[in-house]
Design a protein around this motif. Structure first.
Motif, PDB file in Angstrom:
ATOM      1  N   ARG A 178     -17.688  69.877 -37.183  1.00 42.59           N
ATOM      2  CA  ARG A 178     -17.836  68.717 -38.068  1.00 42.59           C
ATOM      3  C   ARG A 178     -16.544  67.919 -38.153  1.00 42.59           C
ATOM      4  O   ARG A 178     -16.536  66.696 -38.111  1.00 42.59           O
ATOM      5  N   LEU A 179     -15.441  68.649 -38.276  1.00 41.70           N
ATOM      6  CA  LEU A 179     -14.145  67.976 -38.355  1.00 41.70           C
ATOM      7  C   LEU A 179     -13.866  67.220 -37.059  1.00 41.70           C
ATOM      8  O   LEU A 179     -13.313  66.120 -37.079  1.00 41.70           O
ATOM      9  N   ALA A 180     -14.280  67.814 -35.953  1.00 46.33           N
ATOM     10  CA  ALA A 180     -14.072  67.157 -34.660  1.00 46.33           C
ATOM     11  C   ALA A 180     -14.834  65.834 -34.625  1.00 46.33           C
ATOM     12  O   ALA A 180     -14.284  64.802 -34.213  1.00 46.33           O
ATOM     13  N   GLN A 181     -16.069  65.850 -35.094  1.00 44.54           N
ATOM     14  CA  GLN A 181     -16.854  64.605 -35.121  1.00 44.54           C
ATOM     15  C   GLN A 181     -16.164  63.541 -35.974  1.00 44.54           C
ATOM     16  O   GLN A 181     -16.082  62.381 -35.609  1.00 44.54           O
ATOM     17  N   LEU A 182     -15.647  63.992 -37.099  1.00 51.75           N
ATOM     18  CA  LEU A 182     -15.000  63.050 -38.012  1.00 51.75           C
ATOM     19  C   LEU A 182     -13.714  62.483 -37.392  1.00 51.75           C
ATOM     20  O   LEU A 182     -13.470  61.279 -37.429  1.00 51.75           O
TER      21      LEU A 182
END
Ligand SMILES: *Cc1c(COP(=O)(O)O)cnc(C)c1O
Ligand code: SF4
Length: 340
Positions: A178-182
């Motif tokens: 999720r952090l990567a997507q953000l």
């Protein structure tokens, strides 16, 4: 730290330490006042109060740093619900810093020029009894790109914003994917230069700093800054420092913010020890916050004059860069207000 010894590349399901994953540690966290008292061999009848609105949440890695049998331990006070939380004190309210006015879009606060604060998730890895967020009706479910889109659009539309603060709650309760997507979505906004991660998770679950997280942060176009949150030197053990040094090793500056709390860190030696311990591992003591006047936290209040006197005392014992700025959040101001 033993990450370099592990055979397989850790995934988010497997902590870099090779022991249980951080997700598992969060799952196994202590979740009631009674359980916490039992873990620490403290007589529940003497101090435990069942939490009213904000459940107890304490990962065991943090609970192990609390002295057994000591009901006045400075770490325990931060996490154990007590009867004082029910005190109704004048001036202590549910939204002390008027955040509603500062919303650019749902989930994004723009109080100061050049930077905006993004609420990435409502969840935290620990529940701090003094926190103003205790009254926010956040859901615990992790957020995702869809919910972040209004924030991302608002940042893209405002070219003055150079830095985004990832906050919450605590952004590091989100999985690395999720952090990567953000981060990818943020890096795609041309005028953004910096991303600052405000998190208490590495202090309470050091294994959260996974290899995949370090890789992710290292590879972003954006300059990453970390601001952790510890209030007492006892919160910071070798495991916490080993985790944070993995960030420092890839060039990520780590800063600390603390809150001035009665009975936790409101004396000269305690504050000095905190700053000294941080500076010894090159973590900069950035801010010491005056407590927000939040309902249920009045028993942590320290008068501003006492705070100023404490800063004056530690200033005599530390290099200038290791003395935190003592600040207060005042609604409508263009920066945090420096008290000392
Ligand atoms: C505290 C805060 C910031 C960051 O302020 P700095 O002084 O840059 O650390 C940014 N936005 C909001 C809404 C804040 O509350
Ligand atoms: S981790 Fe931070 S946001 Fe979460 S309860 Fe503690 S102080 Fe509040």
């Amino acid at each position: 730290m033993t990450s370099h010894l592990s055979q397989t590349k850790p995934t988010t399901e497997q902590a870099s330490s090779g022991r249980v994953s951080w997700q598992q540690e969060l799952k196994e966290a202590i979740r009631s006042a009674a359980e916490l008292c039992q873990f620490l061999h403290i007589d529940p009848a003497a101090i435990c109060a069942e939490e009213v609105d904000f459940p107890v949440l304490v990962p065991r890695a943090f609970a192990r740093r609390i002295e057994r049998g000591n009901p006045t331990d400075p770490l325990l006070k931060q996490v154990l619900a007590t009867a004082s939380e029910r005190d109704d004190v004048d001036g202590f309210v549910t939204d002390p810093i008027g955040e509603e006015q500062a919303q650019l879009a749902p989930g994004i606060l723009r109080k100061y020029s050049s930077r905006a604060l993004m609420i990435t998730t409502g969840g935290c890895a620990v529940h701090c009894r003094y926190c103003f967020r205790r009254h926010f009706p956040y859901s615990e479910s992790p957020s995702g790109l869809e919910q972040w889109q209004p924030s991302l659009d608002a940042i893209r539309a405002d070219e003055q914003i150079e830095e985004v603060l990832l906050s919450g709650g605590d952004p590091l309760v989100l999985p690395d994917q999720r952090l990567a997507q953000l981060l990818i979505a943020l890096a795609d906004i041309p005028h953004l230069k910096h991303v600052r991660i405000h998190t208490r998770t590495p202090v309470v679950i050091p294994s959260r700093i996974t290899d995949s997280l370090v890789d992710l942060l290292k590879s972003s176009r954006l300059k990453v800054w970390f601001v952790i949150h510890a209030n007492h030197a006892n919160e910071l053990d070798g495991e916490v420092f080993a985790s944070l040094s993995r960030l420092q090793n890839v060039g990520i500056p780590v800063l600390n913010q603390a809150v001035l709390l009665k009975g936790v860190n409101d004396d000269e030696d305690t504050l000095f020890e905190l700053c000294k311990r941080l500076m010894d591992v090159q973590i900069l003591p950035y801010y010491l916050h005056q407590l927000d006047s939040v309902a249920g936290a009045s028993h942590f209040h320290v008068p501003v004059e006492e705070g100023r006197a404490l800063i004056a005392q530690i200033r005599k014992r530390l290099p200038g860069y290791a003395v935190p700025r003592y600040v207060q959040e005042i609604a409508g101001e263009q920066s945090k207000t420096v008290l000392a």
